[in-house]
Design a protein around this motif. Structure first.
Motif, mmCIF file in Angstrom:
data_model
loop_
_atom_site.group_PDB
_atom_site.id
_atom_site.type_symbol
_atom_site.label_atom_id
_atom_site.label_comp_id
_atom_site.label_asym_id
_atom_site.label_seq_id
_atom_site.Cartn_x
_atom_site.Cartn_y
_atom_site.Cartn_z
ATOM 1 N N TYR A 79 11.960 -7.551 14.028
ATOM 2 C CA TYR A 79 11.948 -8.228 12.514
ATOM 3 C C TYR A 79 11.735 -7.231 11.492
ATOM 4 O O TYR A 79 10.866 -6.513 11.528
ATOM 5 C CB TYR A 79 11.176 -9.460 12.911
ATOM 6 C CG TYR A 79 11.182 -10.348 11.362
ATOM 7 C CD1 TYR A 79 12.314 -11.060 11.200
ATOM 8 C CD2 TYR A 79 10.238 -10.068 10.332
ATOM 9 C CE1 TYR A 79 12.246 -11.663 9.860
ATOM 10 C CE2 TYR A 79 10.247 -10.647 9.234
ATOM 11 C CZ TYR A 79 11.388 -11.516 9.046
ATOM 12 O OH TYR A 79 11.455 -12.214 8.009
ATOM 13 N N ARG A 80 12.570 -7.360 10.624
ATOM 14 C CA ARG A 80 12.397 -6.778 9.309
ATOM 15 C C ARG A 80 12.767 -7.592 8.129
ATOM 16 O O ARG A 80 13.417 -8.453 8.279
ATOM 17 C CB ARG A 80 13.820 -5.508 9.023
ATOM 18 C CG ARG A 80 13.554 -4.561 10.222
ATOM 19 C CD ARG A 80 12.404 -3.545 9.887
ATOM 20 N NE ARG A 80 12.341 -2.648 11.015
ATOM 21 C CZ ARG A 80 11.711 -2.704 12.367
ATOM 22 N NH1 ARG A 80 11.037 -3.715 12.470
ATOM 23 N NH2 ARG A 80 12.006 -1.449 12.976
ATOM 24 N N SER A 81 11.843 -7.378 7.109
ATOM 25 C CA SER A 81 11.716 -8.244 5.884
ATOM 26 C C SER A 81 13.158 -7.998 5.227
ATOM 27 O O SER A 81 13.562 -7.030 5.264
ATOM 28 C CB SER A 81 10.554 -7.949 5.190
ATOM 29 O OG SER A 81 10.620 -6.696 4.425
ATOM 30 N N PRO A 82 13.504 -8.755 4.185
ATOM 31 C CA PRO A 82 14.444 -8.758 3.613
ATOM 32 C C PRO A 82 14.596 -7.695 2.617
ATOM 33 O O PRO A 82 15.709 -6.875 2.372
ATOM 34 C CB PRO A 82 14.684 -10.038 2.722
ATOM 35 C CG PRO A 82 13.854 -11.286 3.359
ATOM 36 C CD PRO A 82 12.841 -10.319 4.099
ATOM 37 N N ALA A 83 13.355 -7.245 2.129
ATOM 38 C CA ALA A 83 13.395 -5.921 1.156
ATOM 39 C C ALA A 83 13.585 -4.665 2.040
ATOM 40 O O ALA A 83 14.222 -3.781 1.607
ATOM 41 C CB ALA A 83 11.863 -6.005 0.448
ATOM 42 N N GLU A 84 13.022 -4.832 3.218
ATOM 43 C CA GLU A 84 13.199 -3.585 4.237
ATOM 44 C C GLU A 84 14.839 -3.450 4.693
ATOM 45 O O GLU A 84 15.281 -2.231 4.501
ATOM 46 C CB GLU A 84 12.218 -3.572 5.527
ATOM 47 C CG GLU A 84 12.161 -2.391 6.242
ATOM 48 C CD GLU A 84 11.290 -2.685 7.350
ATOM 49 O OE1 GLU A 84 11.057 -1.514 8.267
ATOM 50 O OE2 GLU A 84 10.526 -3.793 7.537
ATOM 51 N N ARG A 85 15.195 -4.638 4.702
ATOM 52 C CA ARG A 85 16.632 -4.535 5.288
ATOM 53 C C ARG A 85 17.648 -4.147 4.048
ATOM 54 O O ARG A 85 18.343 -3.139 4.364
ATOM 55 C CB ARG A 85 17.319 -5.984 5.633
ATOM 56 C CG ARG A 85 16.572 -6.572 7.143
ATOM 57 C CD ARG A 85 17.466 -7.718 7.534
ATOM 58 N NE ARG A 85 17.294 -8.732 6.705
ATOM 59 C CZ ARG A 85 16.409 -9.755 6.687
ATOM 60 N NH1 ARG A 85 15.496 -9.641 7.530
ATOM 61 N NH2 ARG A 85 16.469 -10.731 5.825
ATOM 62 N N GLU A 86 17.324 -4.401 2.631
ATOM 63 C CA GLU A 86 17.929 -3.948 1.752
ATOM 64 C C GLU A 86 17.597 -2.535 1.514
ATOM 65 O O GLU A 86 18.658 -1.827 1.156
ATOM 66 C CB GLU A 86 17.406 -4.629 0.637
ATOM 67 C CG GLU A 86 18.238 -4.257 -0.763
ATOM 68 C CD GLU A 86 19.671 -4.577 -0.755
ATOM 69 O OE1 GLU A 86 20.464 -3.786 -1.368
ATOM 70 O OE2 GLU A 86 20.119 -5.558 0.123
ATOM 71 N N GLY A 87 16.571 -1.980 1.657
ATOM 72 C CA GLY A 87 16.292 -0.407 1.491
ATOM 73 C C GLY A 87 17.086 0.406 2.737
ATOM 74 O O GLY A 87 17.695 1.306 2.292
#
Length: 356
Positions: A79-87
């Motif tokens: 699982y990845r957070s939205p901020a990490e996915r955006e990065g």
């Protein structure tokens, strides 16, 4: 009625139990019933929550399997957070841009032509580069050390100059104190007689003793000898300092000054006796008139001739007439006729005895 009252009292006591009153017992039982109802409700809620947890865990496991994961834990780790996915999406965009730029660069005709050339000797080039880097590192290190040394030398120079300025006044005071100490100790070249301060003070006392001694030495030597205070070193002295305590004997018969060591036994005796009497006079004067009331002379009379012995005894008689007690220790027989009060020592095998 009494029996009924007793039975009723017994039933009330049984109903009250360990509580002080029946009302208190009813109140306590009501509280316990309320707690039991709350415990039942909590137990029912826990059973329902456990059932819901099992259902949720089953649903999560089915969802993870449908998504291609082995279990729920693997899905949680992925699982990845939205901020990490955006990065990560931004990173992919940058990598795509870099790939496009490198592809365009490799399509340059000059690079294509250079790639067609024979491969260079990379090992030799790397060795040369390594040697150049090593030389650069060594020279840079030497330069840094030299700069540090130059800075440190500049600091030490300034520190030395400052300390020298602070040292100069102390050096001047030390030089003056050292000169005064050498002068006082008799080791300075400015001290003509090599006389220490102590010797100077004692020399003045010695001069007074000599003046007082000459009054009796002149009579005991029949006018032949007089003592002179000599500022030079005493005979046989090897010390760097020591002047101011010398003695000379003026011989009126020869007209020359003699060293006291050249006097005969009798002459040395009368000279020493004169000095002792002179010292007693000086001590009396220094002590505010407190006289040395008793004087003992031990031996030495056997070295005197008859005339000198008479002169010496005249001096001692004069001391006795002046109120002093003079004791003479001697074995000279001529003294028996001149000394009225005598203590004789008789020696036997059993020891010595005194005879008055």
């Amino acid at each position: 009625l009494s029996a009924d009252a007793g039975r009723l009292g017994a039933r009330l006591d049984a109903a009250r139990g360990g509580d002080p009153t029946l009302t208190a017992r009813l109140s306590r039982l009501n509280d316990e019933a309320e707690l039991l109802r709350e415990a039942l409700e909590a137990t029912r809620a826990a059973v329902a929550a456990a059932a819901e947890l099992d259902a949720a865990a089953g649903a999560a496991g089915r969802a993870a399997a449908e998504a291609g994961f082995a279990d729920v834990r693997e899905a949680e780790e992925a699982y990845r957070s939205p901020a990490e996915r955006e990065g990560k999406a931004e990173l992919l965009r940058r990598l795509d841009d870099q790939h496009a730029a490198v592809t365009a660069l490799l399509a340059d005709p000059e690079l294509i032509a250079a790639a067609a050339e024979p491969a260079p000797d990379l090992a030799a080039a790397e060795a040369g580069r390594d040697a150049a880097e090593e030389a650069h590192t060594r020279l840079a290190s030497e330069r840094d050390r030299a700069a540090a040394r130059a800075a440190r030398l500049a600091e030490l120079r300034d520190e030395l100059a400052a300390r020298i300025e602070r040292w100069r006044p102390a050096a001047e005071r030390h030089r003056l104190a050292e000169r005064m100490a050498a002068l006082a100790s008799g080791t300075s070249g400015d001290n003509q007689w090599n006389m220490s301060l102590t010797s100077f003070v004692l020399g003045e006392r010695l001069r007074q003793v000599v003046d007082a001694a000459n009054e009796r030495l002149d009579h005991m030597s029949s006018g032949r000898y007089l003592l002179r205070h000599d500022l030079r070193k005493t005979a046989g002295s090897r010390a760097r300092s020591g002047g101011g305590l010398g003695l000379k004997v003026a011989d009126a018969w020869t007209g020359v000054d003699r060293d006291p060591a050249t006097l005969s036994g009798g002459e040395s005796f009368i000279t020493s006796l004169a000095l002792a009497l002179g010292l007693a006079d000086v001590v009396t004067a220094e002590a505010g008139g407190a006289e040395v009331g008793t004087l003992f002379v031990d031996e030495g009379f056997g070295t005197l001739d008859e005339d000198t012995l008479d002169d010496v005894l005249d001096i001692l008689d004069g001391l006795r007439d002046g109120g002093r007690a003079v004791g003479i220790v001697s074995h000279v027989g001529e003294l028996r006729t001149r000394i009225p009060v005598q203590l004789k020592v008789g020696k036997t095998r059993r020891g010595s005895t005194l005879v008055s």
